[in-house]
Motif scaffolding. Structure first.
Motif, PDB file in Angstrom:
ATOM      1  N   ALA A   1      -1.438 -14.970   0.121  1.00 30.44           N
ATOM      2  CA  ALA A   1      -1.665 -14.188  -1.341  1.00 30.44           C
ATOM      3  C   ALA A   1      -3.115 -14.914  -1.703  1.00 30.44           C
ATOM      4  CB  ALA A   1      -0.689 -15.103  -2.275  1.00 30.44           C
ATOM      5  N   ILE A   2      -3.448 -15.882  -1.587  1.00 31.52           N
ATOM      6  CA  ILE A   2      -4.944 -16.385  -2.126  1.00 31.52           C
ATOM      7  C   ILE A   2      -5.860 -15.503  -1.355  1.00 31.52           C
ATOM      8  CG2 ILE A   2      -6.237 -18.290  -1.973  1.00 31.52           C
ATOM      9  CD1 ILE A   2      -4.178 -20.191  -2.511  1.00 31.52           C
TER      10      ILE A   2
ATOM     11  N   ARG B   1     -14.376  -9.156 -11.976  1.00 23.54           N
ATOM     12  CA  ARG B   1     -12.906  -8.726 -11.687  1.00 23.54           C
ATOM     13  C   ARG B   1     -12.455  -9.651 -10.307  1.00 23.54           C
ATOM     14  NH1 ARG B   1     -10.154  -9.692 -14.973  1.00 23.54           N
ATOM     15  NH2 ARG B   1      -8.522  -9.066 -13.457  1.00 23.54           N
ATOM     16  N   ALA B   2     -13.627  -9.660  -9.497  1.00 20.27           N
ATOM     17  CA  ALA B   2     -13.330 -10.290  -8.169  1.00 20.27           C
ATOM     18  C   ALA B   2     -12.907 -11.735  -8.447  1.00 20.27           C
ATOM     19  CB  ALA B   2     -14.451 -10.047  -7.037  1.00 20.27           C
ATOM     20  N   VAL B   3     -13.840 -12.228  -9.301  1.00 17.48           N
ATOM     21  CA  VAL B   3     -13.636 -13.644  -9.547  1.00 17.48           C
ATOM     22  C   VAL B   3     -12.442 -13.935 -10.369  1.00 17.48           C
ATOM     23  CG1 VAL B   3     -14.774 -15.620 -11.009  1.00 17.48           C
ATOM     24  CG2 VAL B   3     -16.143 -14.056  -9.734  1.00 17.48           C
ATOM     25  N   ALA B   4     -12.079 -13.172 -11.285  1.00 11.13           N
ATOM     26  CA  ALA B   4     -10.834 -13.151 -12.158  1.00 11.13           C
ATOM     27  C   ALA B   4      -9.681 -12.883 -10.969  1.00 11.13           C
ATOM     28  CB  ALA B   4     -10.849 -12.086 -13.198  1.00 11.13           C
TER      29      ALA B   4
ATOM     30  N   ALA C   1      -9.168 -16.001  -9.044  1.00 16.12           N
ATOM     31  CA  ALA C   1      -8.612 -17.071 -10.079  1.00 16.12           C
ATOM     32  C   ALA C   1      -7.335 -17.022 -10.505  1.00 16.12           C
ATOM     33  CB  ALA C   1      -9.546 -17.084 -11.339  1.00 16.12           C
ATOM     34  N   GLN C   2      -6.771 -15.740 -10.627  1.00 22.91           N
ATOM     35  CA  GLN C   2      -5.206 -15.444 -11.132  1.00 22.91           C
ATOM     36  C   GLN C   2      -4.466 -15.838 -10.015  1.00 22.91           C
ATOM     37  OE1 GLN C   2      -5.829 -11.440 -11.937  1.00 22.91           O
ATOM     38  NE2 GLN C   2      -5.741 -11.632 -14.240  1.00 22.91           N
ATOM     39  N   THR C   3      -4.972 -15.497  -8.687  1.00 27.15           N
ATOM     40  CA  THR C   3      -4.035 -15.719  -7.493  1.00 27.15           C
ATOM     41  C   THR C   3      -4.081 -17.258  -7.219  1.00 27.15           C
ATOM     42  OG1 THR C   3      -4.685 -13.703  -6.434  1.00 27.15           O
ATOM     43  CG2 THR C   3      -3.656 -15.360  -4.941  1.00 27.15           C
ATOM     44  N   LEU C   4      -5.075 -18.225  -7.311  1.00 31.32           N
ATOM     45  CA  LEU C   4      -5.183 -19.442  -7.263  1.00 31.32           C
ATOM     46  C   LEU C   4      -4.347 -20.047  -8.370  1.00 31.32           C
ATOM     47  CD1 LEU C   4      -8.660 -20.269  -6.555  1.00 31.32           C
ATOM     48  CD2 LEU C   4      -7.317 -20.340  -5.072  1.00 31.32           C
TER      49      LEU C   4
END
Length: 516
Positions: A71-72, A248-251, A254-257
């Motif tokens: 998932a990460i 959005r790539a960063v977000a 970050a959401q997945t992490l």
């Protein structure tokens, strides 16, 4: 035609028509999303049962570590492009949309190959990192290599589904993403369990349907490209697309992490067995996450079109309605898990009861999260991409720091506390930020839905817990009765909670026209 108090009267006709308030057609799509989320949620719980019942505690830990790693990497390789596609494609010409989707697809494929190679060659290091207690470094490394084989499809999965939704093919993406893929995972894991393939076989059975879904979605996209609406006129440069998508790539990463890294940290600093129990706890949250994700996929394209049209009232109505429906569906689930967490965890096996307190804590946090609704979607569709990214990165930082501080001493409870803080940090700041521009989910529908859940579900389940403890039979009996009362209460209040709009939209256009 004049507009008065939300109603439109046509001179010379006796019929009264409701002015488009942003909910037209949303009921049908939301109902489809909820059905898909229900199937996906049940299938996910089924995979949990299969994994926990067919694998050893070490094997279950390896399984949850592997799918968390997948998932990460999926978040990394998708670059958050699925949101960018849904932001730009609805207004683009057919040629530009086709070109953009192709470029994003190739970029994600290349990233997947690179990430897969890195994970494959570092599998030994991962194995040693997670090898504690009864676990074997070689066994964990073997499982990590198994997931690496399918990582090239990880980011492509999200890109393909996002592209389908951006092209207004919500039905296709919902059926593929929320119904066919989860059912294929259950079938595959049942076969793996029957042949006693261990954690490696379970991981492959879980991941292969993702790869197959990418193939099907790509074939569907080829057909969709030929039928994009000709009315779209905008041209979007790659630079403009990636400038919007970069945060959005960063977000997305970050959401997945935030959602998955705690399992890896717990396995590394405590034990892989503890990570297996906590992985089961965290995946129990999947019901609410799936439903929220399905509603997000459903309303995002329509929400973007309303914002492009400048209809702020319709945007607020849609936000409030989707949040109300989210609370109606998810609160009974989270209330049940919070009040009877030991019963829920015992169903996975005697060794999983230790996760009851963590489940109780996380369920309470999810009540708050669902009451905030799809607040991040609203923020994104308003074009506040960087603001959304800052919120998510702050939540990730809090999650990682608290995990590193609390998990070594308190195990899964430390990880649960860290995730609760991250959940609140992900939802409350954007709620304030959207409220500043007049967009919030509050109102009579949401208040009515929350009160109905508390009075008909929370109160009786709390009383039965106080009276009978964690006994299964009283919990089941009272839950069935409470759900019946809950359904009757919502039916009597269907106009207040907008269920009349949800159900009314399910009727055929001809039938609705005849009733006007």
């Amino acid at each position: 035609m004049s507009r008065t108090n939300g109603w439109s009267h046509c001179s010379g006709r006796s019929s009264i028509f409701v002015v488009d308030d942003g909910l037209d057609g949303l009921g049908r799509r939301s109902a489809l999303a909820l059905v898909g989320a229900g199937v996906s949620g049940v299938a996910t719980i089924a995979t949990l049962f299969i994994a926990t019942r067919s694998l050893t505690s070490v094997g279950a830990g390896e399984f949850f570590v592997a799918i968390s790693l997948f998932a990460i990497m999926q978040g990394i390789c998708s670059f958050g492009a699925e949101t960018g596609l849904q932001y730009f494609v609805p207004a683009m010409t057919k040629l530009s949309a086709r070109r953009l989707i192709r470029i994003v697809w190739i970029t994600s494929a290349v990233a997947g190959l690179i990430v897969a190679s890195i994970v494959w060659f570092t599998a030994g290091w991962f194995g040693e990192l997670f090898a504690k207690g009864e676990s074997s470094g070689d066994g964990a490394a073997s499982v990590v290599r198994s997931i690496a084989i399918l990582l090239p499809f990880a980011g492509l999965y999200e890109v393909s589904m996002g592209a389908l939704r951006a092209c207004d093919r919500v039905l296709m993406s919902t059926v593929l993403d929320r119904i066919l893929r989860p059912l294929a995972q259950v079938a595959g894991m049942l076969v793996a369990a029957a042949f006693s393939t261990g954690s490696r076989g379970a991981v492959l059975a879980w991941a292969i349907p993702n790869a197959l879904s990418v193939v099907v979605a790509t074939l569907l996209l080829v057909r969709v490209h030929l039928r994009l609406a000709a009315a779209r006129t905008e041209e979007t440069s790659q630079r403009e697309f990636w400038r919007y998508t970069a945060p959005r790539a960063v977000a997305r990463i970050a959401q997945t992490l935030t959602q998955r890294l705690d399992v890896l940290i717990l396995a590394a600093v405590y034990s892989i067995e503890e990570a297996g129990v906590y992985g089961t706890v965290s995946r129990c949250m999947i019901a609410g996450v799936m439903i929220a994700g399905s509603l997000r996929q459903t309303i995002q394209p329509q929400l973007r079109r309303l914002i492009l049209g400048g209809d702020r009232v319709a945007v607020k109505t849609m936000y409030g309605a989707s949040t109300t429906w989210l609370v109606i569906v998810t609160w009974p689930i989270f209330i049940a898990m919070m009040t009877h967490a030991p019963v829920v965890m015992r169903s996975f096996g005697p060794g999983y009861v230790t996760g009851a307190h963590a489940l109780m804590l996380l369920s309470g946090a999810m009540l708050v999260s669902t009451a905030c609704g799809l607040v991040d979607v609203v923020l994104l569709m308003l074009g506040r991409s960087w603001l959304s990214t800052i919120n998510v990165v702050v939540a990730l930082a809090l999650n990682v720091i608290l995990n590193l501080v609390l998990a070594p001493k308190y195990g899964m409870m430390g990880s649960a506390i860290a995730w609760v803080v991250a959940i609140l940090a992900t939802n409350l700041p954007p709620l304030v930020q959207t409220a500043r521009v007049g967009l919030h989910p509050g109102g009579t529908p949401l208040l009515t839905a929350t009160l109905a859940s508390v009075l008909t579900i929370a109160v009786p389940l709390t009383l039965v817990r106080l009276a009978f403890g964690v006994a299964v039979a009283p919990f089941v009996v009272v839950s069935v009765i409470a759900l019946g009362v809950y359904a009757l209460t919502l039916n009597s209040l269907r106009e207040r909670v907008l269920l009349d709009r949800l159900m009314g939209d399910l009727r055929s256009p001809r039938r609705r026209a005849n009733n006007l």
